[in-house]
Design an enzyme around this catalytic site. Sequence first.
Site, mmCIF file in Angstrom:
data_model
loop_
_atom_site.group_PDB
_atom_site.id
_atom_site.type_symbol
_atom_site.label_atom_id
_atom_site.label_comp_id
_atom_site.label_asym_id
_atom_site.label_seq_id
_atom_site.Cartn_x
_atom_site.Cartn_y
_atom_site.Cartn_z
ATOM 1 N N LYS A 54 7.020 -0.066 -5.153
ATOM 2 C CA LYS A 54 5.835 -0.833 -5.570
ATOM 3 C C LYS A 54 5.405 -0.410 -6.964
ATOM 4 C CE LYS A 54 4.323 -1.726 -0.868
ATOM 5 N NZ LYS A 54 3.559 -1.298 0.316
ATOM 6 N N GLN A 98 -1.057 2.731 1.911
ATOM 7 C CA GLN A 98 0.238 2.580 2.580
ATOM 8 C C GLN A 98 0.115 2.965 4.051
ATOM 9 O OE1 GLN A 98 3.140 1.312 1.070
ATOM 10 N NE2 GLN A 98 3.878 1.295 3.175
ATOM 11 N N ASP A 121 -3.474 -6.371 0.121
ATOM 12 C CA ASP A 121 -2.640 -6.500 1.320
ATOM 13 C C ASP A 121 -3.165 -7.610 2.239
ATOM 14 O OD1 ASP A 121 -0.341 -4.989 1.469
ATOM 15 O OD2 ASP A 121 -1.359 -3.159 2.150
#
Length: 291
Positions: A54, A98, A121
């Site tokens: 990422k 994460q 997200d």
Amino acid sequence: MIMARLIDGARLAEQVRAAVAAETASLRATGVTAGLAVVLIGENPASQIYVRSKVRQCKAAGIASYEHRLPATTTEDELLALIAQLNADEAVDGVLVQLPLPPHIDSDRVLDAIDPLKDVDGFHPVNVGRLSIGSGGLIPCTPLGCMMLLDTVVENYRGMKAVVIGKSNIVGKPVAMLLLERECTVTVTHIATRNLPEIVRTADILVVAAGSPGLVRGDWVKPGAVIIDVGINRISTPDGSRIVGDVAFEEMAHAGAVTPVPGGVGPMTIACLLQNTVQAARRRRSLPRAA
Ligand code: NAD
């Protein structure tokens, strides 16, 4: 033998990344550098690989990345304090924590603490709610990628029969909402569904996110159906191991189109994260999207 059309996720992801790079350049021309904060707790090897990827792709697309790597002993309060700090930081447009988090931390509390405008997200309840009423919040990256892949082969969704296998909050449910928004007739199936093959045989569009290698067999699939295989499963082979999807790919020659694994949905997920970050950067500043 009819060959199904291959939906090339690697190529589409490259196009999305190029579009994001053009957007970050146009933002920079107005004095804005889009920024993504990535928070990683502990030493989970898969999470470390995802985070590295990422961060690398952010840099390549002109997005500033701020990495916060914290030990597995980090308390929930310490993590919540960091999120509050990132929510308040003007340079940060997106906050990504994460998953999975260590068991002593309540993931729901953590995700709820992220500013919905920075929730790239798309897991915050506000964005989940916006998705369910079709009112333009941030959409989870993998389902967004699935829809972009479908858009390359489906012209008109209206009235199509879509079957989703898997009801997770990160893939199955949001992809079902997106298909419903396009006016498909959507059936969501899961581990307790009875007569799964029979239901799958009705699908014009099939999205599979079960985490079960080769679950969907050729005789489950209607000729001409479009298949998005979200599954990522590592299986043992005589030479070591390889990654396969949830669909028995070699049995899909009669499908209309199918995503390969790897090279289908996988590359789209991070590309969509970059896209969400730029979108968040514009929306937070009420800037219109670049032409
Ligand atoms: P999950 O474990 O949270 O959910 C799996 C869902 O599938 C559940 O609803 C379960 O009921 C259903 N299911 C499992 N086995 C089934 C079966 N035999 N028949 C019918 N339904 C079944 O998983 P998830 O997080 O949604 O991920 C699903 C898969 O997608 C995994 O392989 C994961 O690695 C992959 N994934 C890929 C990406 C990507 O970027 N390509 C992103 C997220 C997840």
